[in-house]
Write an enzyme that holds these catalytic residues in place. Structure first.
Site, PDB file in Angstrom:
ATOM      1  N   GLY A 183      -1.074  -4.338 -14.462  1.00 46.88           N
ATOM      2  CA  GLY A 183      -0.357  -2.752 -14.318  1.00 46.88           C
ATOM      3  C   GLY A 183       0.335  -2.354 -13.750  1.00 46.88           C
ATOM      4  O   GLY A 183       0.521  -2.711 -12.515  1.00 46.88           O
ATOM      5  N   GLY A 212      14.225  -3.857  -2.818  1.00 43.21           N
ATOM      6  CA  GLY A 212      13.921  -4.041  -1.766  1.00 43.21           C
ATOM      7  C   GLY A 212      14.017  -5.305  -1.876  1.00 43.21           C
ATOM      8  O   GLY A 212      15.194  -6.496  -0.982  1.00 43.21           O
ATOM      9  N   ARG A 248      18.579  -5.911  -3.092  1.00 35.96           N
ATOM     10  CA  ARG A 248      19.173  -5.882  -2.059  1.00 35.96           C
ATOM     11  C   ARG A 248      20.041  -6.778  -0.801  1.00 35.96           C
ATOM     12  O   ARG A 248      20.246  -8.025  -0.730  1.00 35.96           O
ATOM     13  CB  ARG A 248      19.254  -4.155  -2.076  1.00 35.96           C
ATOM     14  N   ARG A 288       1.146  -6.924 -20.297  1.00 33.69           N
ATOM     15  CA  ARG A 288      -0.013  -7.992 -19.879  1.00 33.69           C
ATOM     16  C   ARG A 288       0.099  -9.158 -21.254  1.00 33.69           C
ATOM     17  O   ARG A 288       0.538  -8.835 -22.287  1.00 33.69           O
ATOM     18  CB  ARG A 288      -1.327  -6.826 -20.141  1.00 33.69           C
ATOM     19  N   CYS A 289       0.479 -10.163 -20.290  1.00 38.01           N
ATOM     20  CA  CYS A 289       0.438 -11.296 -21.644  1.00 38.01           C
ATOM     21  C   CYS A 289       0.119 -12.648 -21.482  1.00 38.01           C
ATOM     22  O   CYS A 289      -0.673 -13.563 -20.715  1.00 38.01           O
ATOM     23  CB  CYS A 289       2.078 -11.781 -21.095  1.00 38.01           C
ATOM     24  N   ASP A 331      -3.868  -9.090  -9.044  1.00 38.19           N
ATOM     25  CA  ASP A 331      -4.627 -10.718  -8.532  1.00 38.19           C
ATOM     26  C   ASP A 331      -4.533 -11.064 -10.313  1.00 38.19           C
ATOM     27  O   ASP A 331      -4.241 -12.798  -9.537  1.00 38.19           O
ATOM     28  CB  ASP A 331      -6.049 -10.357  -8.003  1.00 38.19           C
ATOM     29  N   GLY A 332      -4.419 -10.397 -11.040  1.00 35.04           N
ATOM     30  CA  GLY A 332      -4.225 -11.960 -12.775  1.00 35.04           C
ATOM     31  C   GLY A 332      -2.900 -11.767 -12.286  1.00 35.04           C
ATOM     32  O   GLY A 332      -2.448 -12.735 -12.246  1.00 35.04           O
ATOM     33  N   THR A 359      -0.455  -3.131  -7.210  1.00 39.06           N
ATOM     34  CA  THR A 359      -1.299  -2.712  -7.798  1.00 39.06           C
ATOM     35  C   THR A 359      -2.029  -1.270  -7.389  1.00 39.06           C
ATOM     36  O   THR A 359      -2.290  -0.653  -5.615  1.00 39.06           O
ATOM     37  CB  THR A 359      -2.931  -3.225  -8.100  1.00 39.06           C
ATOM     38  N   ASP A 400      -4.835   0.139  -6.934  1.00 44.28           N
ATOM     39  CA  ASP A 400      -6.475  -0.775  -6.818  1.00 44.28           C
ATOM     40  C   ASP A 400      -6.325  -1.473  -5.084  1.00 44.28           C
ATOM     41  O   ASP A 400      -7.669  -1.079  -4.975  1.00 44.28           O
ATOM     42  CB  ASP A 400      -7.448  -1.723  -7.823  1.00 44.28           C
ATOM     43  N   ASP A 446      -6.865  -4.051  -4.581  1.00 49.24           N
ATOM     44  CA  ASP A 446      -8.241  -5.012  -4.372  1.00 49.24           C
ATOM     45  C   ASP A 446      -8.012  -6.300  -4.229  1.00 49.24           C
ATOM     46  O   ASP A 446      -8.475  -7.534  -4.894  1.00 49.24           O
ATOM     47  CB  ASP A 446      -8.838  -5.016  -5.869  1.00 49.24           C
ATOM     48  N   ARG A 456     -20.327  25.352  -9.193  1.00 45.24           N
ATOM     49  CA  ARG A 456     -20.519  24.058 -10.038  1.00 45.24           C
ATOM     50  C   ARG A 456     -20.155  22.600  -9.457  1.00 45.24           C
ATOM     51  O   ARG A 456     -19.794  22.751  -8.706  1.00 45.24           O
ATOM     52  CB  ARG A 456     -19.096  24.301 -11.399  1.00 45.24           C
ATOM     53  N   GLY A 507     -10.715   2.426 -11.063  1.00 46.51           N
ATOM     54  CA  GLY A 507     -11.142   1.119  -9.590  1.00 46.51           C
ATOM     55  C   GLY A 507     -12.395   0.330 -11.184  1.00 46.51           C
ATOM     56  O   GLY A 507     -13.522   1.135 -11.409  1.00 46.51           O
ATOM     57  N   ARG A 508     -11.721  -0.576 -11.819  1.00 50.78           N
ATOM     58  CA  ARG A 508     -12.695  -1.334 -12.985  1.00 50.78           C
ATOM     59  C   ARG A 508     -13.529  -1.670 -12.304  1.00 50.78           C
ATOM     60  O   ARG A 508     -14.414  -2.411 -12.279  1.00 50.78           O
ATOM     61  CB  ARG A 508     -11.648  -2.139 -14.100  1.00 50.78           C
ATOM     62  N   GLU A 568     -19.437  14.927  -2.278  1.00 51.19           N
ATOM     63  CA  GLU A 568     -20.634  15.064  -2.076  1.00 51.19           C
ATOM     64  C   GLU A 568     -21.520  13.680  -1.667  1.00 51.19           C
ATOM     65  O   GLU A 568     -22.712  12.770  -1.448  1.00 51.19           O
ATOM     66  CB  GLU A 568     -21.965  16.054  -3.201  1.00 51.19           C
ATOM     67  N   ILE A 623      -2.527   9.371 -14.862  1.00 53.00           N
ATOM     68  CA  ILE A 623      -2.710   9.798 -14.127  1.00 53.00           C
ATOM     69  C   ILE A 623      -2.234   9.462 -12.618  1.00 53.00           C
ATOM     70  O   ILE A 623      -0.867   9.890 -11.841  1.00 53.00           O
ATOM     71  CB  ILE A 623      -2.633  11.761 -13.459  1.00 53.00           C
TER      72      ILE A 623
HETATM   73  P1  ADP Z   1      -2.928  -7.314 -12.722  1.00 58.17           P
HETATM   74  O1  ADP Z   1      -1.959  -8.246 -12.276  1.00 58.17           O
HETATM   75  O2  ADP Z   1      -2.538  -5.815 -12.397  1.00 58.17           O
HETATM   76  O3  ADP Z   1      -4.266  -8.217 -12.602  1.00 58.17           O
HETATM   77  P2  ADP Z   1      -4.233  -8.398 -15.202  1.00 58.17           P
HETATM   78  O4  ADP Z   1      -5.320  -9.087 -14.478  1.00 58.17           O
HETATM   79  O5  ADP Z   1      -3.773  -7.927 -16.547  1.00 58.17           O
HETATM   80  O6  ADP Z   1      -3.539  -7.616 -14.716  1.00 58.17           O
HETATM   81  O7  ADP Z   1      -2.670  -9.811 -15.128  1.00 58.17           O
HETATM   82  C1  ADP Z   1      -1.696  -9.780 -15.321  1.00 58.17           C
HETATM   83  C2  ADP Z   1      -0.763 -10.901 -16.592  1.00 58.17           C
HETATM   84  O8  ADP Z   1      -1.006 -12.079 -15.809  1.00 58.17           O
HETATM   85  C3  ADP Z   1      -1.672 -11.143 -17.732  1.00 58.17           C
HETATM   86  O9  ADP Z   1      -0.948 -10.898 -18.750  1.00 58.17           O
HETATM   87  C4  ADP Z   1      -1.491 -12.661 -17.743  1.00 58.17           C
HETATM   88  O10 ADP Z   1       0.304 -12.832 -18.231  1.00 58.17           O
HETATM   89  C5  ADP Z   1      -1.407 -12.697 -16.422  1.00 58.17           C
HETATM   90  N1  ADP Z   1      -2.524 -13.957 -15.642  1.00 58.17           N
HETATM   91  C6  ADP Z   1      -3.494 -13.023 -15.359  1.00 58.17           C
HETATM   92  N2  ADP Z   1      -4.822 -13.801 -15.545  1.00 58.17           N
HETATM   93  C7  ADP Z   1      -4.079 -14.762 -15.697  1.00 58.17           C
HETATM   94  C8  ADP Z   1      -4.552 -16.480 -15.551  1.00 58.17           C
HETATM   95  N3  ADP Z   1      -6.112 -16.632 -15.407  1.00 58.17           N
HETATM   96  N4  ADP Z   1      -3.972 -17.343 -16.031  1.00 58.17           N
HETATM   97  C9  ADP Z   1      -2.742 -17.036 -16.222  1.00 58.17           C
HETATM   98  N5  ADP Z   1      -1.631 -15.928 -16.230  1.00 58.17           N
HETATM   99  C10 ADP Z   1      -2.366 -14.981 -15.796  1.00 58.17           C
HETATM  100  O1  F6P Z   2      -4.010  -0.683 -12.607  1.00 55.90           O
HETATM  101  C1  F6P Z   2      -4.889  -1.004 -11.777  1.00 55.90           C
HETATM  102  C2  F6P Z   2      -5.715  -0.384 -13.144  1.00 55.90           C
HETATM  103  O2  F6P Z   2      -5.881   0.703 -12.515  1.00 55.90           O
HETATM  104  C3  F6P Z   2      -7.421  -0.134 -12.557  1.00 55.90           C
HETATM  105  O3  F6P Z   2      -8.040   0.296 -11.705  1.00 55.90           O
HETATM  106  C4  F6P Z   2      -7.583   0.379 -14.808  1.00 55.90           C
HETATM  107  O4  F6P Z   2      -9.154  -0.250 -14.935  1.00 55.90           O
HETATM  108  C5  F6P Z   2      -6.692  -0.478 -15.283  1.00 55.90           C
HETATM  109  O5  F6P Z   2      -5.596  -0.728 -14.423  1.00 55.90           O
HETATM  110  C6  F6P Z   2      -6.597   0.090 -16.441  1.00 55.90           C
HETATM  111  O6  F6P Z   2      -5.225  -0.216 -17.192  1.00 55.90           O
HETATM  112  P1  F6P Z   2      -5.201  -0.070 -18.595  1.00 55.90           P
HETATM  113  O7  F6P Z   2      -4.961   0.919 -18.739  1.00 55.90           O
HETATM  114  O8  F6P Z   2      -3.480  -0.508 -18.669  1.00 55.90           O
HETATM  115  O9  F6P Z   2      -5.177  -1.176 -18.500  1.00 55.90           O
END
Ligand code: ADP
Ligand code: F6P
Length: 335
Positions: A23, A34, A37, A85-86, A116-117, A139, A141, A143, A176, A184-185, A201, A266
């Site tokens: 994301g 950064g 350069r 995302r790949c 983290d992905g 990110t 998030d 997280d 209201r 924040g999934r 609240e 947004i």
């Molecule tokens: P984020 O990096 O924001 O957490 P994703 O979880 O979608 O977003 O991960 C981004 C990309 O990182 C994925 O589309 C994939 O290319 C790579 N990735 C995520 N998880 C793995 C994994 N377990 N092994 C290898 N590549 C990964």
């Molecule tokens: O960037 C993180 C995040 O904003 C999460 O909070 C949300 O669930 C997710 O990305 C949604 O991403 P996308 O719409 O690109 O799948």
């Protein structure tokens, strides 16, 4: 102001590459600037930008960047390198292909900005192929384990607050109740910070249980005491789609008339805040310094105001916890 590490360069890299993945987040552009350069000004001759994250890497969509390529991006949201995302990158054969593409281009190391992905992908790439990698936490998030902050979190929180302050005007005028869903999934860092800062609240996050009945009692008391029935409930989207609608439905069953506002993407866009520009610039420049100092398989993050390194193995195996004391502030300051 952040404290930066003092690192001695020992690795004379000549060609490196960088990509943004997962994301997008506001601040990815100043991080790119950064890195580019700092690298060019530290003796690295070739800096390559890879388009669309790991997708562009395996497609060989790689271009040389100059200092001028990153002019005028410090204030821009999104990422000039695009993100994607790949799913194929989860396959070791794809990572081997990626390493070959980098090798054939003479690229000696890779910097990955993402969540983290993306950090998982970076760690596996270096573990399996030996290509040195450095990660940067990008990110909204916030997280990512090991770092107090992530590039984009501050901007996203401020974007949500600006929207909620406006919603509050209508909430007060019409007495209201509004349910505002923030991103924040898997985590409630945005919801908690936004909830405290807008005086919500109630705040609903994936990490902690919430009691709708208690809320209805509190709202009924509020109405009985003549304060009207306006209010803001901040809800982190969570894993299950439709959570906010379900809460609205339950509230309707209890005699409330809540309005829903889903802030959605947004929060991912817009010009990065001053804090995020500073964070991204310092982390980007530091990533290059860590690389030249011989570090590999780390993420460069922030802890207690200091730029630090965290092993990627740790980043991807732990879960960042939402501090109960902070979360409790959401209820402590209400009323
Ligand atoms: P984020 O990096 O924001 O957490 P994703 O979880 O979608 O977003 O991960 C981004 C990309 O990182 C994925 O589309 C994939 O290319 C790579 N990735 C995520 N998880 C793995 C994994 N377990 N092994 C290898 N590549 C990964
Ligand atoms: O960037 C993180 C995040 O904003 C999460 O909070 C949300 O669930 C997710 O990305 C949604 O991403 P996308 O719409 O690109 O799948």
């Amino acid at each position: 102001m952040f404290t930066l590490p003092h690192l001695k360069p020992i690795k004379p890299y000549k060609s490196i590459a960088l990509l943004t993945s997962g994301g997008d987040s506001p601040g990815m552009n100043p991080a790119i600037r950064g890195i580019v350069r700092a690298a060019l000004n530290s003796g690295i001759e070739n800096v390559y930008g890879i388009q669309r994250g790991y997708s562009g890497l395996i497609a060989g969509d790689i271009q040389k960047l100059s200092s001028r390529s990153v002019t005028n991006i410090v204030q821009r949201g999104g990422t000039m390198l695009k993100s994607a995302r790949c799913l194929e990158f989860k396959d070791p054969a794809t990572r081997a292909k990626a390493a070959k593409i980098l090798h054939d281009k003479g690229i000696e190391a890779l910097i990955v900005i993402g969540g983290d992905g993306s950090m998982t992908g970076a760690h596996l790439l270096t573990e399996e192929t030996g290509i040195p990698v450095i990660g940067l936490p990008g990110t909204i998030d916030n997280d990512i384990p090991g770092s107090d902050d992530t590039i984009g979190f501050d901007t996203a929180v401020n974007t949500a607050l600006e929207a909620i302050d406006k919603i509050r005007d209508t909430a007060l005028s019409h007495e209201r109740l509004f349910l505002v869903e923030v991103m924040g999934r898997n985590s409630g860092f945005i919801a908690t910070q936004v909830g405290i800062a807008c005086g919500a609240e109630l705040v609903v996050v994936p990490e902690y249980e919430f009691d709708l009945h208690d809320l209805c009692v509190a709202l009924a008391e509020q109405r009985a005491s003549g304060q009207g029935s306006s209010g803001i409930i901040v809800i982190a989207e969570g894993k299950d789609p439709g959570l906010t609608s379900r809460i609205a439905y339950q509230l309707e069953e209890q005699g409330q008339d809540p309005k829903i506002c889903i802030l959605g993407h947004i929060q991912r866009g817009g010009s990065p805040s001053g804090h995020d520009r500073m964070l991204a610039s310092c982390l980007g420049a530091s990533a290059v310094q860590y690389l030249l100092a011989g570090y590999n398989d780390i993420m460069v993050g922030l802890r207690q105001g200091a730029v630090i390194d965290i092993p990627l193995r740790r980043v991807i195996s732990e879960k960042k916890t939402l501090d109960q004391n902070i979360f409790d502030i959401t209820t402590l300051l209400h009323k």
